[in-house]
Scaffold this motif. Structure first.
Motif, short mmCIF file in Angstrom:
data_model
loop_
_atom_site.label_atom_id
_atom_site.label_comp_id
_atom_site.label_asym_id
_atom_site.label_seq_id
_atom_site.Cartn_x
_atom_site.Cartn_y
_atom_site.Cartn_z
N MET A 7 6.64 -8.05 20.60
CA MET A 7 6.50 -8.71 20.06
C MET A 7 5.20 -10.02 20.44
N GLY A 8 4.40 -10.75 19.17
CA GLY A 8 3.51 -10.81 19.43
C GLY A 8 1.86 -9.85 19.59
N PHE A 9 2.53 -8.53 18.60
CA PHE A 9 0.98 -7.77 19.24
C PHE A 9 -0.19 -8.63 18.11
N ARG A 10 -1.07 -8.16 18.66
CA ARG A 10 -2.36 -8.60 18.01
C ARG A 10 -2.64 -7.89 16.91
N ARG A 11 -2.84 -8.67 16.06
CA ARG A 11 -2.21 -8.61 14.76
C ARG A 11 -4.12 -8.11 14.28
N ARG A 12 -4.73 -7.43 13.42
CA ARG A 12 -5.92 -7.16 12.89
C ARG A 12 -6.35 -7.94 11.76
N MET A 13 -7.59 -8.67 11.76
CA MET A 13 -8.48 -9.09 10.25
C MET A 13 -7.82 -8.32 9.04
N GLU A 14 -7.70 -9.10 8.51
CA GLU A 14 -6.79 -8.12 6.63
C GLU A 14 -7.40 -8.94 5.89
N THR A 15 -8.14 -8.12 5.04
CA THR A 15 -9.31 -8.39 3.92
C THR A 15 -8.34 -7.86 2.47
N PRO A 16 -7.79 -9.53 2.05
CA PRO A 16 -7.05 -9.19 0.90
C PRO A 16 -8.13 -8.27 -0.40
N ARG A 17 -7.58 -7.34 -1.15
CA ARG A 17 -8.36 -6.49 -1.64
C ARG A 17 -8.22 -6.83 -3.02
N GLU A 18 -9.61 -8.18 -3.79
CA GLU A 18 -9.44 -8.59 -4.58
C GLU A 18 -10.16 -8.18 -6.46
N ARG A 19 -9.78 -7.33 -6.80
CA ARG A 19 -10.00 -7.10 -7.78
C ARG A 19 -9.81 -7.31 -9.55
N TYR A 20 -10.15 -7.89 -10.14
CA TYR A 20 -9.51 -8.23 -11.48
C TYR A 20 -10.18 -7.82 -12.57
N LEU A 21 -9.62 -7.65 -13.69
CA LEU A 21 -10.69 -6.68 -14.85
C LEU A 21 -10.48 -8.32 -15.73
N SER A 22 -12.02 -7.92 -16.21
CA SER A 22 -13.04 -8.88 -17.27
C SER A 22 -12.24 -8.47 -18.32
N GLN A 23 -12.14 -9.56 -19.53
CA GLN A 23 -12.69 -9.63 -20.99
C GLN A 23 -12.88 -8.72 -21.15
N GLU A 24 -13.92 -8.17 -20.80
CA GLU A 24 -14.37 -7.13 -21.46
C GLU A 24 -13.82 -5.77 -21.08
N GLU A 25 -13.37 -5.93 -20.23
CA GLU A 25 -13.20 -4.34 -19.62
C GLU A 25 -11.68 -4.11 -19.94
N ILE A 26 -10.39 -5.45 -20.35
CA ILE A 26 -9.47 -5.60 -20.76
C ILE A 26 -9.44 -4.74 -22.12
N SER A 27 -10.13 -5.06 -22.41
CA SER A 27 -11.14 -4.62 -23.91
C SER A 27 -10.97 -3.16 -24.23
N ARG A 28 -11.62 -2.68 -23.51
CA ARG A 28 -11.92 -1.05 -23.46
C ARG A 28 -11.00 -0.45 -22.71
N LEU A 29 -10.14 -1.05 -21.47
CA LEU A 29 -8.71 0.12 -21.24
C LEU A 29 -7.67 -0.22 -22.53
N ALA A 30 -7.66 -1.31 -23.18
CA ALA A 30 -6.72 -1.36 -24.48
C ALA A 30 -7.05 -0.51 -25.33
N MET A 31 -8.38 -0.39 -24.82
CA MET A 31 -9.04 0.57 -26.86
C MET A 31 -9.03 2.14 -26.13
N ALA A 32 -9.35 2.80 -24.55
CA ALA A 32 -8.74 4.47 -24.66
C ALA A 32 -7.51 4.25 -24.14
N LEU A 33 -6.77 3.48 -24.00
CA LEU A 33 -5.08 3.95 -23.82
C LEU A 33 -4.76 3.96 -25.69
N ASP A 34 -4.93 3.75 -26.65
CA ASP A 34 -4.94 3.27 -28.20
C ASP A 34 -5.41 5.20 -28.03
N ALA A 35 -7.15 5.48 -28.26
CA ALA A 35 -6.93 6.79 -27.88
C ALA A 35 -6.32 7.88 -27.20
N ALA A 36 -5.93 7.44 -25.98
CA ALA A 36 -5.32 8.37 -25.14
C ALA A 36 -4.13 9.63 -25.56
#
Length: 432
Positions: free
Chosen positions: A211-240
């Protein structure tokens, strides 16, 4: 006739075992204190006493590991406990039968894990097998202290070499060393706290060391695809070539659902007339039914899968094992990452990208939380900073309104005589 004499080291050395039987030599100083000479030649110290009208005999030490002096002092302590109304033999039996951490783990697995999602249950079982069990397995439940919890979580947070091998057979892996895992330490701490909460409920101990154990610092991972990356991903999925795996990735991106929810999706869960997807409690992380609207593009994927899937299969994405959904698409995703150039993007980051696009479209945090199936608003708050752009635009509008307006001033330089004052060249100045 009872054999009595003052017990000494010499008496024990010279005592001769009797053939076919064990016998005792009682001490003359401490009542009930004796040494038992076994027929095989071994010697052990005992204490005979009566408790509640019953004759009892307690063996508490072997000679020569215990000296006669040490055994006599222990016999005196036990004698005082007996005179005070205690029963040391019963106490020892209770201690021997007291639950250990292995017992707690076993019952926790039996009682608690069946109520969790399969992935969560497997993860907790892994924590107990790799960390908790090896560290505390033989300890009594009552022996684990807050200090023990801190030591274990510190060790977990320090991480271990990747992969999980004592001696990596690859030079690069040897040089890589341990990778800190503070998030893992926090999750292990939460499992320990829950386990001991059950221990209190079952009467196995009175307090919770986690109870009340010491929590370590967590840095949430934040990675969001840009519009260009989303377009490239869509093209790669279409060609898969793997339409099944590509469909899973598309549906993750279009709905913000977890990959496990998409893998286990059934045709009966979708209402294409009302464009909705009702996820059963068995597939959601919160173990609750989650109904969300879907787009026309997502509905089109469902219709395409109806055509591609063998008739009679309930799964949107059936696996290679008959009667089961697809189990994993990690190899497919690794190829897509390489083709698109997004090696640092996880499939789960598509969920974050979905949320970021909702924010840019003006959706509120409450709406995002409902679409993603968050049970706590705190989870949705991680996307609050994405709303900085419209806020920044509003702040810019205020600054623009407050900015001093330019005003027209006349040139202060002397003018030639033939130039009238009205012909002087104007200057634009700002400020009051």
């Amino acid at each position: 006739m009872v054999n009595r004499q003052k017990l000494t080291e010499k008496v024990l050395r010279e005592a001769i075992p009797a053939e076919g039987r064990d016998y005792q030599i009682f001490d003359t100083d401490v009542r009930g204190f004796a040494v038992c000479i076994y027929r095989g030649g071994g010697r052990a110290f005992t204490l005979d006493y009566r408790y509640a009208g019953r004759q009892r005999r307690m063996t508490f030490g072997r000679w020569p590991e215990w000296s006669v002096t040490a055994a006599r002092e222990r016999a005196k302590e036990l004698r005082r406990e007996i005179d005070a109304g205690g029963d040391p033999l019963a106490k020892r039996g209770a201690l021997r039968e007291a639950p250990r951490v292995t017992d707690l783990i076993e019952r926790y697995v039996e009682v608690h894990l069946p109520h969790l999602a399969a992935l969560n249950a497997a993860d907790q079982r892994s924590m107990m097998e790799k960390f908790i069990g090896p560290a505390w397995g033989r300890m009594l439940v009552t022996e684990v202290s807050a200090y023990d919890v801190e030591l274990l979580l510190t060790k977990v947070a320090e991480g271990r070499a990747r992969p999980a091998k004592q001696k990596p057979n690859n030079r690069a892996r040897k040089l890589q060393g341990a990778k800190p895992t503070p998030v893992r330490a926090n999750r292990v701490g939460e499992v320990i706290r829950k386990m001991f909460a059950y221990a209190i409920k079952w009467g196995w101990r009175e307090d919770n060391p986690a109870m009340g154990f010491r929590r370590r610092m967590e840095t949430p991972r934040e990675r969001y695809l840009s519009q260009e990356e989303i377009s490239r991903l869509a093209m790669a999925l279409d060609a898969a070539q793997d339409d099944r795996a590509a469909g899973i990735i598309r549906l993750c991106m279009l709905t913000g659902a977890r990959v496990g929810e998409v893998r286990q999706a059934r045709f009966e869960d979708f209402n294409l007339e009302h464009l909705s997807w009702t996820k059963p409690a068995s597939t959601t992380k919160q173990r609750r039914v989650h109904r969300v609207p879907i787009s026309d593009e997502a509905a089109a994927i469902v219709r395409q899968r109806r055509i591609a899937v063998i008739k009679g299969s309930p799964w949107l994405f059936p696996g290679d094992t008959p009667g089961q959904p697809v189990q994993e698409i990690r190899r497919f995703w690794a190829r897509i990452q390489k083709d698109v150039g997004i090696e640092d993007v996880r499939i789960h980051d598509l969920r974050h990208t979905f949320a970021s696009l909702l924010v840019s479209g003006g959706a509120s945090l409450e709406m995002i939380g409902k679409l993603l199936g968050h049970s706590q608003m705190q989870t949705t708050q991680r996307y609050a900073h994405l709303m900085d752009s419209p806020l920044r635009a509003g702040v810019g509008a205020v600054a623009s309104a407050f900015k001093p307006k330019p005003r027209l001033v006349h040139n202060a330089q002397p003018q030639p005589a033939d130039v009238t004052h009205s012909e002087a060249s104007p200057l634009i100045a700002s400020g009051a």
